[in-house]
Motif scaffolding. Structure first.
Motif, PDB file in Angstrom:
ATOM      1  N   ARG A  61      32.624   5.136  81.487  1.00  0.00           N
ATOM      2  CA  ARG A  61      33.268   5.443  80.336  1.00  0.00           C
ATOM      3  C   ARG A  61      32.861   6.248  79.451  1.00  0.00           C
ATOM      4  O   ARG A  61      33.860   7.063  78.836  1.00  0.00           O
ATOM      5  CB  ARG A  61      33.236   4.013  79.674  1.00  0.00           C
ATOM      6  N   PHE A  62      31.591   6.702  79.376  1.00  0.00           N
ATOM      7  CA  PHE A  62      31.005   7.512  78.454  1.00  0.00           C
ATOM      8  C   PHE A  62      31.003   9.054  79.121  1.00  0.00           C
ATOM      9  O   PHE A  62      30.616  10.201  78.519  1.00  0.00           O
ATOM     10  CB  PHE A  62      29.642   7.240  77.901  1.00  0.00           C
ATOM     11  N   GLY A  63      30.997   9.081  80.363  1.00  0.00           N
ATOM     12  CA  GLY A  63      30.985  10.234  81.201  1.00  0.00           C
ATOM     13  C   GLY A  63      29.470  10.881  81.196  1.00  0.00           C
ATOM     14  O   GLY A  63      29.392  12.204  81.244  1.00  0.00           O
ATOM     15  N   ILE A  64      28.398  10.144  81.016  1.00  0.00           N
ATOM     16  CA  ILE A  64      27.163  10.751  81.003  1.00  0.00           C
ATOM     17  C   ILE A  64      26.361  10.827  82.362  1.00  0.00           C
ATOM     18  O   ILE A  64      26.477   9.815  83.204  1.00  0.00           O
ATOM     19  CB  ILE A  64      26.152   9.882  80.082  1.00  0.00           C
ATOM     20  N   ASP A  65      26.149  12.017  82.919  1.00  0.00           N
ATOM     21  CA  ASP A  65      25.451  12.217  83.984  1.00  0.00           C
ATOM     22  C   ASP A  65      23.756  11.905  83.757  1.00  0.00           C
ATOM     23  O   ASP A  65      23.057  12.281  83.054  1.00  0.00           O
ATOM     24  CB  ASP A  65      25.415  13.628  84.566  1.00  0.00           C
ATOM     25  N   LEU A  66      23.524  10.646  84.417  1.00  0.00           N
ATOM     26  CA  LEU A  66      22.242  10.010  84.397  1.00  0.00           C
ATOM     27  C   LEU A  66      21.085  10.445  85.311  1.00  0.00           C
ATOM     28  O   LEU A  66      20.129   9.740  85.478  1.00  0.00           O
ATOM     29  CB  LEU A  66      22.200   8.477  84.260  1.00  0.00           C
ATOM     30  N   THR A  67      21.614  11.585  86.232  1.00  0.00           N
ATOM     31  CA  THR A  67      20.715  12.126  87.297  1.00  0.00           C
ATOM     32  C   THR A  67      19.354  12.314  86.705  1.00  0.00           C
ATOM     33  O   THR A  67      19.107  13.009  85.662  1.00  0.00           O
ATOM     34  CB  THR A  67      21.515  13.239  87.863  1.00  0.00           C
ATOM     35  N   GLY A  68      18.200  11.820  87.317  1.00  0.00           N
ATOM     36  CA  GLY A  68      16.864  12.305  86.903  1.00  0.00           C
ATOM     37  C   GLY A  68      16.405  11.486  85.813  1.00  0.00           C
ATOM     38  O   GLY A  68      15.186  11.719  85.274  1.00  0.00           O
ATOM     39  N   ILE A  69      17.039  10.343  85.281  1.00  0.00           N
ATOM     40  CA  ILE A  69      16.598   9.796  84.173  1.00  0.00           C
ATOM     41  C   ILE A  69      15.698   8.443  84.836  1.00  0.00           C
ATOM     42  O   ILE A  69      16.323   7.166  84.815  1.00  0.00           O
ATOM     43  CB  ILE A  69      17.315   9.211  82.922  1.00  0.00           C
ATOM     44  N   GLU A  70      14.506   8.624  85.012  1.00  0.00           N
ATOM     45  CA  GLU A  70      13.843   7.339  85.915  1.00  0.00           C
ATOM     46  C   GLU A  70      13.398   6.227  84.672  1.00  0.00           C
ATOM     47  O   GLU A  70      13.119   6.535  83.784  1.00  0.00           O
ATOM     48  CB  GLU A  70      12.598   8.215  86.357  1.00  0.00           C
ATOM     49  N   GLY A  71      13.893   5.210  85.484  1.00  0.00           N
ATOM     50  CA  GLY A  71      13.371   3.992  84.381  1.00  0.00           C
ATOM     51  C   GLY A  71      14.246   3.588  83.453  1.00  0.00           C
ATOM     52  O   GLY A  71      13.869   2.780  82.567  1.00  0.00           O
ATOM     53  N   LEU A  72      15.453   4.294  83.518  1.00  0.00           N
ATOM     54  CA  LEU A  72      16.691   4.055  82.369  1.00  0.00           C
ATOM     55  C   LEU A  72      17.144   2.543  82.116  1.00  0.00           C
ATOM     56  O   LEU A  72      16.821   1.973  80.908  1.00  0.00           O
ATOM     57  CB  LEU A  72      17.557   4.943  82.610  1.00  0.00           C
ATOM     58  N   GLU A  73      17.203   2.013  83.366  1.00  0.00           N
ATOM     59  CA  GLU A  73      17.883   0.525  83.084  1.00  0.00           C
ATOM     60  C   GLU A  73      16.605  -0.512  82.751  1.00  0.00           C
ATOM     61  O   GLU A  73      16.945  -1.117  82.075  1.00  0.00           O
ATOM     62  CB  GLU A  73      18.252   0.240  84.639  1.00  0.00           C
ATOM     63  N   ARG A  74      15.613  -0.067  83.176  1.00  0.00           N
ATOM     64  CA  ARG A  74      14.309  -1.123  82.603  1.00  0.00           C
ATOM     65  C   ARG A  74      14.163  -0.865  81.307  1.00  0.00           C
ATOM     66  O   ARG A  74      13.817  -1.796  80.235  1.00  0.00           O
ATOM     67  CB  ARG A  74      13.105  -0.668  83.330  1.00  0.00           C
ATOM     68  N   ARG A  75      14.403   0.464  80.553  1.00  0.00           N
ATOM     69  CA  ARG A  75      14.082   0.741  79.049  1.00  0.00           C
ATOM     70  C   ARG A  75      15.445   0.127  78.352  1.00  0.00           C
ATOM     71  O   ARG A  75      15.011  -0.663  77.420  1.00  0.00           O
ATOM     72  CB  ARG A  75      13.858   2.239  78.845  1.00  0.00           C
ATOM     73  N   ILE A  76      16.322   0.465  79.026  1.00  0.00           N
ATOM     74  CA  ILE A  76      17.501  -0.382  78.371  1.00  0.00           C
ATOM     75  C   ILE A  76      17.373  -1.682  78.247  1.00  0.00           C
ATOM     76  O   ILE A  76      17.860  -2.432  77.150  1.00  0.00           O
ATOM     77  CB  ILE A  76      18.977   0.083  78.931  1.00  0.00           C
ATOM     78  N   SER A  77      16.833  -2.427  79.315  1.00  0.00           N
ATOM     79  CA  SER A  77      16.761  -3.884  79.090  1.00  0.00           C
ATOM     80  C   SER A  77      16.016  -4.229  77.905  1.00  0.00           C
ATOM     81  O   SER A  77      16.047  -5.552  77.590  1.00  0.00           O
ATOM     82  CB  SER A  77      16.148  -4.473  80.481  1.00  0.00           C
ATOM     83  N   GLN A  78      14.891  -3.586  77.326  1.00  0.00           N
ATOM     84  CA  GLN A  78      14.042  -3.844  76.177  1.00  0.00           C
ATOM     85  C   GLN A  78      14.951  -3.747  75.078  1.00  0.00           C
ATOM     86  O   GLN A  78      14.227  -4.290  74.149  1.00  0.00           O
ATOM     87  CB  GLN A  78      12.819  -2.852  76.619  1.00  0.00           C
ATOM     88  N   VAL A  79      16.117  -2.877  74.900  1.00  0.00           N
ATOM     89  CA  VAL A  79      16.717  -2.681  73.758  1.00  0.00           C
ATOM     90  C   VAL A  79      18.044  -3.320  73.643  1.00  0.00           C
ATOM     91  O   VAL A  79      19.029  -2.933  72.749  1.00  0.00           O
ATOM     92  CB  VAL A  79      16.534  -1.340  73.340  1.00  0.00           C
ATOM     93  N   LEU A  80      18.300  -4.286  74.373  1.00  0.00           N
ATOM     94  CA  LEU A  80      19.699  -4.605  74.613  1.00  0.00           C
ATOM     95  C   LEU A  80      20.239  -5.280  73.118  1.00  0.00           C
ATOM     96  O   LEU A  80      21.449  -4.985  72.932  1.00  0.00           O
ATOM     97  CB  LEU A  80      19.764  -5.859  75.670  1.00  0.00           C
ATOM     98  N   ASP A  81      19.343  -5.861  72.415  1.00  0.00           N
ATOM     99  CA  ASP A  81      19.761  -6.485  71.157  1.00  0.00           C
ATOM    100  C   ASP A  81      19.056  -5.881  70.092  1.00  0.00           C
ATOM    101  O   ASP A  81      19.157  -6.475  68.985  1.00  0.00           O
ATOM    102  CB  ASP A  81      19.651  -8.051  71.305  1.00  0.00           C
ATOM    103  N   THR A  82      18.764  -4.583  70.192  1.00  0.00           N
ATOM    104  CA  THR A  82      18.167  -4.061  69.046  1.00  0.00           C
ATOM    105  C   THR A  82      19.204  -3.359  68.102  1.00  0.00           C
ATOM    106  O   THR A  82      20.242  -2.731  68.597  1.00  0.00           O
ATOM    107  CB  THR A  82      17.190  -2.802  69.591  1.00  0.00           C
TER     108      THR A  82
END
Length: 285
Positions: A264-285
């Motif tokens: 939806r936001f059209g962001i190329d996430l190539t090369g961002i290591e550990g992003l899903e893990r980091r997002i899981s820490q701030v889901l409700d921040t």
């Protein structure tokens, strides 16, 4: 009337053709109001506001043309105000507009008795050649960003591609307000004087590294389409449409958030290591 010279502090050898391809601009490149309007619309609908670098512990230090073009154009990423308006500043100066950067204090959604915030926002003053008319351009204010340039005049409601905005006097400074649900809401206060590049770099360093910065402790993403504003904070997605309707969705997982960032936001996430893990820490921040 003589044509104003572009700001020397913003001149660059930026690849305009690459930028035009990135935002899908196939129109004229003359420094006119219609070009300015078209570029602001194309930029906001294409390049997402995102704070993934600060979230991942990557300081945003280099605001030079080469660094911003490499990230936002070549790599297909987005960015926040210093990056978004920084890139737009270089592009417009290259086209022949007179461009200056102003620094602002964000007051959007702050209580009336809140302490004075730091100058951590960048906006642009753009003068259209041969007219001498000055416009406020801001493609980097997240979900409430200006979707069109507006005249740098006081107390005049001006329609954008979405809701009306106006600039009011705030002491010796100026305040930008938006008409949200029939109420004028203050967004930020800015001094109508050019900000030195070093001040912009300090501001960017601050918001991308300070341990209390919202960009460091949480994830904010936004995109302005022709018919809606898409705002994402952690797992919480809000869509505000031009017809006045809104929807809110709570995403179930960090994986769903990552998928939305790309789809939806059209962001190329190539090369961002550990992003899903980091997002899981701030889901409700």
């Amino acid at each position: 009337m003589s044509t104003p010279r572009p700001s020397t502090t913003a001149s660059s050898a930026i690849d305009l053709d690459a930028y035009f391809r990135r935002v899908g601009h196939a129109g004229p490149a003359a420094p006119t109001l219609s070009t300015l309007q078209a570029l602001v619309a194309a930029h906001t609908r294409t390049i997402a506001f995102e704070t993934l670098d600060p979230l991942m512990g990557v300081p945003v230090m280099d605001l030079g043309a080469a660094a911003l073009a490499e990230k936002l154009i070549t790599r297909g990423r987005g960015g926040y105000c210093y990056e978004q308006n920084g890139l737009m500043r270089y592009v417009l100066a290259e086209l022949g507009f007179t461009v200056e950067a102003y620094a602002g204090r964000v007051v959007w959604m702050l209580p009336a008795d809140a302490a004075t915030p730091a100058r951590t926002h960048q906006v642009l003053s753009v003068i259209v050649p041969d007219t001498g008319l000055e416009y406020l351009v801001d493609v980097g204010f997240g979900g409430q960003t200006l979707s069109s340039p507006i005249r740098m005049v006081l107390d005049e409601a001006q329609q954008t591609r979405h809701e009306p905005y106006r600039i009011t006097r705030h002491g010796d400074e100026r305040m930008l307000e938006a008409l949200v649900r029939d109420v004028w809401q203050p967004l930020y206060v800015f001094a109508p004087t050019p900000a030195p590049q070093i001040d912009l770099e300090v501001g960017s360093w601050y918001v991308s590294t300070h341990p209390a910065s919202g960009f460091v402790v949480g994830m904010t993403v936004a995109r302005v389409t022709d018919d809606a504003r898409w705002n994402l904070r952690g797992r919480h997605l809000s869509v505000h449409r031009r017809d006045g309707t809104s929807t809110k969705t709570v995403l179930k997982s960090a994986g769903a958030v990552v998928e939305l960032l790309e789809r939806r936001f059209g962001i190329d996430l190539t090369g961002i290591e550990g992003l899903e893990r980091r997002i899981s820490q701030v889901l409700d921040t």
